[in-house]
Design a protein around this motif. Sequence first.
Motif, short mmCIF file in Angstrom:
data_model
loop_
_atom_site.label_atom_id
_atom_site.label_comp_id
_atom_site.label_asym_id
_atom_site.label_seq_id
_atom_site.Cartn_x
_atom_site.Cartn_y
_atom_site.Cartn_z
N SER A 117 -4.40 -0.24 4.11
CA SER A 117 -2.56 -0.59 3.93
C SER A 117 -2.77 -0.17 2.87
CB SER A 117 -2.49 -1.79 4.33
OG SER A 117 -2.22 -2.62 3.30
N ALA A 118 -3.11 -0.80 1.22
CA ALA A 118 -2.37 -0.69 -0.06
C ALA A 118 -3.38 1.00 -0.32
CB ALA A 118 -3.88 -1.50 -0.76
N ILE A 119 -4.70 1.16 0.04
CA ILE A 119 -5.18 2.50 -0.04
C ILE A 119 -3.90 3.15 0.59
CG2 ILE A 119 -6.97 4.55 0.39
CD1 ILE A 119 -8.83 2.11 0.36
N GLY A 120 -3.29 3.76 2.03
CA GLY A 120 -2.36 4.65 2.43
C GLY A 120 -1.10 4.41 1.32
N LEU A 121 -0.73 2.98 1.39
CA LEU A 121 0.21 2.90 -0.01
C LEU A 121 0.48 3.44 -1.24
CD1 LEU A 121 1.56 -0.55 0.38
CD2 LEU A 121 2.82 1.56 1.14
N PHE A 122 -1.09 3.89 -1.82
CA PHE A 122 -0.83 4.27 -2.86
C PHE A 122 -0.75 6.05 -2.16
CE2 PHE A 122 -4.50 6.90 -5.55
CZ PHE A 122 -3.77 6.16 -6.74
N ILE A 123 -1.45 6.45 -1.72
CA ILE A 123 -1.60 7.95 -1.41
C ILE A 123 0.11 8.34 -1.09
CG2 ILE A 123 -2.11 9.75 0.71
CD1 ILE A 123 -4.79 7.83 1.36
N TYR A 124 1.00 7.33 -0.03
CA TYR A 124 2.09 7.66 -0.29
C TYR A 124 2.32 7.50 -0.89
CZ TYR A 124 6.73 6.83 2.23
OH TYR A 124 7.76 7.36 2.06
N TYR A 125 2.55 7.39 -1.85
CA TYR A 125 3.59 7.09 -2.91
C TYR A 125 2.57 8.48 -3.99
CZ TYR A 125 6.26 3.25 -1.46
OH TYR A 125 7.47 2.84 -0.76
N THR A 126 1.75 8.65 -4.48
CA THR A 126 0.93 9.79 -5.14
C THR A 126 1.59 10.96 -4.56
OG1 THR A 126 -0.93 9.80 -4.35
CG2 THR A 126 -0.88 8.67 -5.72
N LYS A 127 2.32 11.31 -3.33
CA LYS A 127 2.17 12.68 -2.87
C LYS A 127 3.60 13.15 -3.64
CE LYS A 127 0.27 13.11 1.84
NZ LYS A 127 0.78 12.69 2.95
#
Length: 127
Positions: A117-127
Amino acid sequence: MKKFIVLTGVMAILWAGLTLTGDWSLVEWVNISFLVGLVTAILAACVKIWQTKFLELFTGGFRSMGNFFMPISKSRALERANEQLANDENLKEFKQSTAQWLLLFLSSLAASSILCSAIGLFIYYTK
């Protein structure tokens, strides 16, 4: 520790596979994986508390208070059976090994879910 790392890695790969094969958006996947991680972390903490017998004194006090307020006579056969179960080494060993594997599985699932979930949040906010 090696088992924990390997199991956590396998579960993280399974979480990544779920996002590729499922119909979830990235936000839904992050929310679900975090919720699963949180619930399994709480369950792992409960197993650890039970395994260390942290609340044994507390529950034993209530058990003895219950006998004081509502005396219930136990048959001798029931007392012997309780004593045999308390002294059964095979049962104790089975409970301990089951608790260890359950703690390993739940903590690995919690760690991999929260990590994903932390990796997914990182990906979501770096888009």
